[in-house]
Design an enzyme around this catalytic site. Structure first.
Site, short mmCIF file in Angstrom:
data_model
loop_
_atom_site.label_atom_id
_atom_site.label_comp_id
_atom_site.label_asym_id
_atom_site.label_seq_id
_atom_site.Cartn_x
_atom_site.Cartn_y
_atom_site.Cartn_z
N GLY A 46 0.84 -1.20 0.00
CA GLY A 46 0.00 0.00 0.00
C GLY A 46 0.87 1.24 0.00
N GLN A 51 2.80 10.11 1.68
CA GLN A 51 4.12 9.47 1.71
C GLN A 51 5.00 9.91 0.54
OE1 GLN A 51 2.36 5.33 2.43
NE2 GLN A 51 4.26 5.22 3.59
N CYS A 96 6.02 -0.04 7.56
CA CYS A 96 5.63 1.14 6.80
C CYS A 96 6.82 1.59 5.96
CB CYS A 96 5.21 2.26 7.75
SG CYS A 96 4.66 3.75 6.90
N LEU A 97 6.56 1.92 4.70
CA LEU A 97 7.63 2.35 3.81
C LEU A 97 8.25 3.66 4.29
CD1 LEU A 97 5.97 1.46 0.38
CD2 LEU A 97 7.83 0.22 1.55
N HIS A 138 -4.43 1.07 7.62
CA HIS A 138 -3.10 1.69 7.75
C HIS A 138 -2.98 2.89 6.79
CE1 HIS A 138 1.52 1.21 7.91
NE2 HIS A 138 1.34 1.95 6.84
N GLU A 139 -3.47 2.72 5.56
CA GLU A 139 -3.37 3.80 4.56
C GLU A 139 -4.30 4.97 4.89
OE1 GLU A 139 -0.88 3.46 2.95
OE2 GLU A 139 -0.63 1.29 2.93
N HIS A 142 -2.76 7.15 7.35
CA HIS A 142 -1.81 8.10 6.75
C HIS A 142 -2.51 9.39 6.31
CE1 HIS A 142 2.14 6.19 6.52
NE2 HIS A 142 1.65 5.08 6.00
O1 GNR Z 1 4.09 -2.51 2.50
C1 GNR Z 1 3.47 -2.39 3.56
N1 GNR Z 1 3.21 -3.50 4.29
C2 GNR Z 1 2.34 -3.51 5.37
C3 GNR Z 1 2.37 -4.60 6.21
C4 GNR Z 1 1.52 -4.66 7.28
C5 GNR Z 1 0.63 -3.64 7.51
C6 GNR Z 1 0.59 -2.54 6.69
C7 GNR Z 1 1.45 -2.47 5.62
S1 GNR Z 1 1.40 -1.10 4.57
C8 GNR Z 1 3.06 -1.06 4.03
C9 GNR Z 1 3.26 0.02 3.00
C10 GNR Z 1 3.01 1.36 3.63
O2 GNR Z 1 3.77 1.92 4.37
N2 GNR Z 1 1.88 1.93 3.36
O3 GNR Z 1 1.57 3.11 3.92
NI NI Z 2 2.67 3.23 5.78
#
Ligand code: GNR
Ligand code: NI
Length: 178
Positions: A46, A51, A96-97, A138-139, A142
């Site tokens: 995601g 980001q 999270c990236l 999670h997104e 953000h």
């Molecule tokens: O790549 C991602 N893997 C992930 C693993 C577990 C829960 C959420 C994520 S999202 C993350 C990419 C990211 O930072 N998206 O904002």
């Molecule tokens: Ni993230």
């Protein structure tokens, strides 16, 4: 399509509440394309617009990897809203990236319904479970300036933030020396 640089925590742009998208135009479609390419390149499941430094309510995701059979399923969600969340929760080790190489268990609703606009301006609504449900929450976090480390105890969060400050300093130095 272009791979855009991903902001690393701490960055004030990752703490902002993003603005709803008012018009779906070519610029937004280009942003969504770039976000998908950036996400697949990372690789991640995601990516949210803040980001890549764009403070708009847009996210992309593809959690199809590992799902049965069928190939990739790139999704673009504009102005997403959770319309229902299950009482049942599940905890998942999140990453999270924008917080590279740091992982922690986060507990969230196990399933959610989400409504959004697609790139054609059509309203869509879908039920998500499993990794899709974790990822979409999670997104959306953000888009509200919230990171998964905000669910952790302050000490753990502070430790991760310090590591990220060090990582950013090292990367800036390496870049200056290059
Ligand atoms: O790549 C991602 N893997 C992930 C693993 C577990 C829960 C959420 C994520 S999202 C993350 C990419 C990211 O930072 N998206 O904002
Ligand atoms: Ni993230």
């Amino acid at each position: 399509m272009t791979i855009r640089p991903i902001l690393i925590h701490p960055d004030p742009r990752l703490k902002k509440v993003c603005a709803p998208v008012e018009v779906i135009d070519d610029e937004l479609r280009r942003l969504a394309d770039d976000m998908l390419e950036t996400m697949y390149d990372a690789p991640g499941v995601g990516l949210a617009a803040p980001q890549v430094g764009v403070l708009k309510r847009v996210l992309v995701m593809d959690c199809a990897k590992g799902d049965e059979g069928d190939g990739p399923r790139p999704m673009v969600l504009v102005n997403p809203e959770v319309t229902w969340a299950s009482e049942e929760t599940r905890s998942y080790e999140e990453g999270c990236l924008s917080i590279p190489e740091q992982y922690a268990e986060v507990t969230r609703p196990a399933e959610v319904r989400v409504r959004w606009l697609d790139l054609g301006g059509e309203m869509r609504e879908e039920h998500f479970s499993g990794l899709w449900a974790t990822c979409v929450q999670h997104e959306i976090d953000h888009l509200n300036g919230k990171l998964f480390i905000d669910y952790l105890k302050p000490l753990r969060r502070q430790m991760i933030t310090r590591k990220m400050m060090k990582l950013k300093r090292e990367r800036a130095r390496a870049k200056a020396e290059a």
